[in-house]
Design an enzyme around this catalytic site. Structure first.
Site, short mmCIF file in Angstrom:
data_model
loop_
_atom_site.label_atom_id
_atom_site.label_comp_id
_atom_site.label_asym_id
_atom_site.label_seq_id
_atom_site.Cartn_x
_atom_site.Cartn_y
_atom_site.Cartn_z
N ASP A 42 -6.02 57.09 22.25
CA ASP A 42 -6.83 58.36 22.41
C ASP A 42 -7.71 57.97 23.65
OD1 ASP A 42 -7.37 61.04 20.75
OD2 ASP A 42 -9.01 60.54 22.20
N ASN A 99 -5.44 67.78 13.06
CA ASN A 99 -6.11 68.84 13.25
C ASN A 99 -5.33 70.28 13.36
OD1 ASN A 99 -8.68 67.79 12.87
ND2 ASN A 99 -8.46 66.80 14.99
N GLY A 105 -10.95 72.06 14.93
CA GLY A 105 -11.17 71.52 16.20
C GLY A 105 -10.01 71.13 16.99
N GLN A 106 -8.99 71.61 16.69
CA GLN A 106 -7.49 71.15 17.43
C GLN A 106 -7.73 71.75 18.84
OE1 GLN A 106 -3.80 73.04 16.01
NE2 GLN A 106 -2.62 71.89 17.61
N HIS A 112 0.06 66.55 17.06
CA HIS A 112 -0.42 65.34 17.14
C HIS A 112 -0.89 64.60 15.79
CE1 HIS A 112 -3.55 67.57 18.72
NE2 HIS A 112 -4.22 66.66 18.48
N LEU A 113 -0.76 63.51 15.53
CA LEU A 113 -1.46 62.78 14.17
C LEU A 113 -2.20 61.67 14.82
CD1 LEU A 113 1.49 63.84 13.26
CD2 LEU A 113 1.62 61.93 11.67
N HIS A 114 -3.57 61.80 14.30
CA HIS A 114 -4.33 60.87 14.83
C HIS A 114 -4.36 59.64 13.77
CE1 HIS A 114 -7.16 63.38 17.39
NE2 HIS A 114 -6.60 64.39 16.51
P1 5GP Z 1 -7.41 67.56 18.65
O1 5GP Z 1 -8.77 67.82 18.82
O2 5GP Z 1 -6.55 68.49 19.37
O3 5GP Z 1 -6.97 67.09 17.19
O4 5GP Z 1 -6.99 66.05 19.36
C1 5GP Z 1 -6.80 66.00 20.77
C2 5GP Z 1 -7.12 64.53 20.97
O5 5GP Z 1 -6.46 64.16 22.33
C3 5GP Z 1 -8.52 64.07 21.33
O6 5GP Z 1 -9.04 63.10 20.43
C4 5GP Z 1 -8.55 63.76 22.93
O7 5GP Z 1 -9.55 62.74 23.03
C5 5GP Z 1 -7.30 63.26 23.12
N1 5GP Z 1 -6.88 63.71 24.49
C6 5GP Z 1 -7.13 64.58 25.21
N2 5GP Z 1 -6.49 64.65 26.47
C7 5GP Z 1 -6.11 63.33 26.51
C8 5GP Z 1 -5.28 62.27 27.40
O8 5GP Z 1 -5.13 63.18 28.68
N3 5GP Z 1 -4.67 61.15 27.19
C9 5GP Z 1 -5.38 60.65 25.97
N4 5GP Z 1 -4.66 59.46 25.66
N5 5GP Z 1 -5.86 61.54 24.95
C10 5GP Z 1 -6.19 62.58 25.23
#
Ligand code: 5GP
Length: 126
Positions: A42, A99, A105-106, A112-114
Protein backbone atom coordinates in the site's frame (compact mmCIF):
# COMPACT_ATOMS: atom_id res chain seq x y z
CA UNK A 1 -27.79 -6.51 -4.78
CA UNK A 2 -29.24 -3.37 -6.29
CA UNK A 3 -28.76 -0.54 -3.80
CA UNK A 4 -27.64 2.82 -5.14
CA UNK A 5 -24.20 2.66 -3.53
CA UNK A 6 -23.41 -0.68 -5.12
CA UNK A 7 -24.65 0.56 -8.47
CA UNK A 8 -22.43 3.65 -8.23
CA UNK A 9 -19.40 1.49 -7.39
CA UNK A 10 -20.08 -0.73 -10.40
CA UNK A 11 -20.27 2.28 -12.71
CA UNK A 12 -17.00 3.70 -11.36
CA UNK A 13 -15.10 0.41 -11.47
CA UNK A 14 -14.22 0.28 -15.15
CA UNK A 15 -11.05 2.32 -14.73
CA UNK A 16 -9.28 2.77 -11.41
CA UNK A 17 -5.71 3.24 -10.28
CA UNK A 18 -5.63 -0.50 -9.50
CA UNK A 19 -6.66 -1.27 -13.08
CA UNK A 20 -3.68 0.80 -14.19
CA UNK A 21 -1.43 -1.24 -11.86
CA UNK A 22 -2.79 -4.53 -13.29
CA UNK A 23 -2.06 -3.25 -16.81
CA UNK A 24 1.45 -2.20 -15.76
CA UNK A 25 0.76 1.45 -16.56
CA UNK A 26 1.77 2.65 -13.11
CA UNK A 27 4.37 0.98 -10.90
CA UNK A 28 3.67 -1.01 -7.76
CA UNK A 29 5.86 -2.85 -5.28
CA UNK A 30 4.67 -6.39 -6.04
CA UNK A 31 5.00 -9.07 -3.38
CA UNK A 32 2.92 -11.84 -5.01
CA UNK A 33 1.15 -12.59 -8.27
CA UNK A 34 -0.59 -15.46 -10.01
CA UNK A 35 -2.97 -15.87 -12.93
CA UNK A 36 -5.96 -14.43 -11.03
CA UNK A 37 -4.57 -11.81 -8.67
CA UNK A 38 -1.66 -9.72 -7.60
CA UNK A 39 -0.49 -8.25 -4.31
CA UNK A 40 1.51 -5.07 -3.76
CA UNK A 41 2.46 -2.73 -0.91
CA UNK A 42 0.00 0.00 0.00
CA UNK A 43 1.19 3.51 -0.90
CA UNK A 44 0.11 4.79 2.53
CA UNK A 45 0.84 1.90 4.92
CA UNK A 46 -1.11 1.69 8.16
CA UNK A 47 1.12 -1.01 9.67
CA UNK A 48 4.68 -2.31 9.16
CA UNK A 49 3.18 -4.80 6.70
CA UNK A 50 0.32 -3.40 4.61
CA UNK A 51 -0.25 -5.23 1.35
CA UNK A 52 -3.23 -5.05 -1.01
CA UNK A 53 -4.45 -8.21 -2.76
CA UNK A 54 -6.53 -7.50 -5.86
CA UNK A 55 -8.07 -9.58 -8.64
CA UNK A 56 -6.68 -8.93 -12.12
CA UNK A 57 -10.25 -8.53 -13.25
CA UNK A 58 -11.76 -5.10 -12.50
CA UNK A 59 -14.48 -6.17 -10.06
CA UNK A 60 -15.89 -3.22 -8.10
CA UNK A 61 -16.14 -4.79 -4.66
CA UNK A 62 -17.11 -7.71 -2.46
CA UNK A 63 -20.77 -7.70 -3.51
CA UNK A 64 -19.95 -7.75 -7.20
CA UNK A 65 -17.40 -10.55 -6.74
CA UNK A 66 -19.93 -12.61 -4.83
CA UNK A 67 -22.39 -12.22 -7.68
CA UNK A 68 -19.96 -12.77 -10.54
CA UNK A 69 -17.35 -15.22 -9.25
CA UNK A 70 -17.67 -16.42 -5.64
CA UNK A 71 -14.78 -18.88 -6.05
CA UNK A 72 -12.50 -15.91 -6.71
CA UNK A 73 -13.11 -14.72 -3.15
CA UNK A 74 -11.65 -17.95 -1.76
CA UNK A 75 -8.66 -17.61 -4.04
CA UNK A 76 -8.02 -14.04 -2.85
CA UNK A 77 -8.17 -15.14 0.81
CA UNK A 78 -5.68 -17.92 0.11
CA UNK A 79 -3.42 -15.40 -1.63
CA UNK A 80 -3.68 -13.14 1.44
CA UNK A 81 -2.52 -16.07 3.58
CA UNK A 82 0.45 -16.69 1.26
CA UNK A 83 1.35 -12.99 1.52
CA UNK A 84 1.18 -13.14 5.34
CA UNK A 85 3.52 -16.12 5.38
CA UNK A 86 5.96 -14.52 2.94
CA UNK A 87 5.95 -11.26 4.92
CA UNK A 88 6.74 -13.10 8.17
CA UNK A 89 3.60 -12.10 10.06
CA UNK A 90 1.74 -15.43 9.96
CA UNK A 91 2.99 -16.60 13.34
CA UNK A 92 2.38 -13.43 15.38
CA UNK A 93 -0.96 -12.71 13.76
CA UNK A 94 -2.37 -10.44 11.12
CA UNK A 95 -5.64 -9.10 9.77
CA UNK A 96 -7.43 -9.08 6.43
CA UNK A 97 -9.82 -6.18 5.81
CA UNK A 98 -12.22 -5.44 2.96
CA UNK A 99 -13.76 -1.98 3.06
CA UNK A 100 -17.16 -1.93 1.37
CA UNK A 101 -18.73 1.39 0.50
CA UNK A 102 -18.57 4.91 1.87
CA UNK A 103 -19.08 4.26 5.59
CA UNK A 104 -16.20 1.78 5.57
CA UNK A 105 -13.98 4.23 3.70
CA UNK A 106 -13.69 2.36 0.40
CA UNK A 107 -11.89 4.77 -1.92
CA UNK A 108 -10.94 2.53 -4.85
CA UNK A 109 -13.75 0.72 -6.65
CA UNK A 110 -11.68 -2.30 -7.59
CA UNK A 111 -12.00 -5.13 -5.06
CA UNK A 112 -9.02 -5.25 -2.71
CA UNK A 113 -8.08 -7.07 0.48
CA UNK A 114 -5.87 -5.23 2.95
CA UNK A 115 -3.33 -7.54 4.63
CA UNK A 116 -2.14 -5.83 7.81
CA UNK A 117 0.40 -6.95 10.38
CA UNK A 118 3.75 -6.45 12.03
CA UNK A 119 2.26 -4.69 15.06
CA UNK A 120 -0.51 -5.33 17.57
CA UNK A 121 -3.78 -4.36 15.87
CA UNK A 122 -6.46 -2.79 18.04
CA UNK A 123 -10.03 -4.06 18.21
CA UNK A 124 -12.62 -2.88 17.41
CA UNK A 125 -11.24 -1.05 14.37
CA UNK A 126 -12.03 2.64 14.15
P1 5GP B 1 -9.72 1.52 0.51
O1 5GP B 1 -9.76 2.78 1.35
O2 5GP B 1 -10.45 1.70 -0.80
O3 5GP B 1 -10.15 0.31 1.26
O4 5GP B 1 -8.19 1.28 0.20
C1 5GP B 1 -7.52 1.83 -0.88
C2 5GP B 1 -6.04 1.75 -0.55
O5 5GP B 1 -5.32 1.93 -1.74
C3 5GP B 1 -5.56 2.81 0.43
O6 5GP B 1 -5.00 2.18 1.56
C4 5GP B 1 -4.54 3.61 -0.37
O7 5GP B 1 -3.43 4.00 0.42
C5 5GP B 1 -4.14 2.63 -1.46
N1 5GP B 1 -3.74 3.24 -2.71
C6 5GP B 1 -4.41 4.21 -3.40
N2 5GP B 1 -3.76 4.49 -4.55
C7 5GP B 1 -2.68 3.69 -4.60
C8 5GP B 1 -1.61 3.51 -5.55
O8 5GP B 1 -1.54 4.15 -6.60
N3 5GP B 1 -0.67 2.57 -5.25
C9 5GP B 1 -0.72 1.83 -4.10
N4 5GP B 1 0.25 0.93 -3.92
N5 5GP B 1 -1.71 1.97 -3.19
C10 5GP B 1 -2.66 2.89 -3.43
Amino acid sequence: MSDAGAQARREQSSDTVFGAIVRGEIPADLVYEDDLCLAFRDLNPQAPVHVLVIPREGIAGLTEAGEADPALLGHLLQAADVVAQREGIAERGWRVVINVGADAGQTVNHLHLHVLGGRALSWPPG
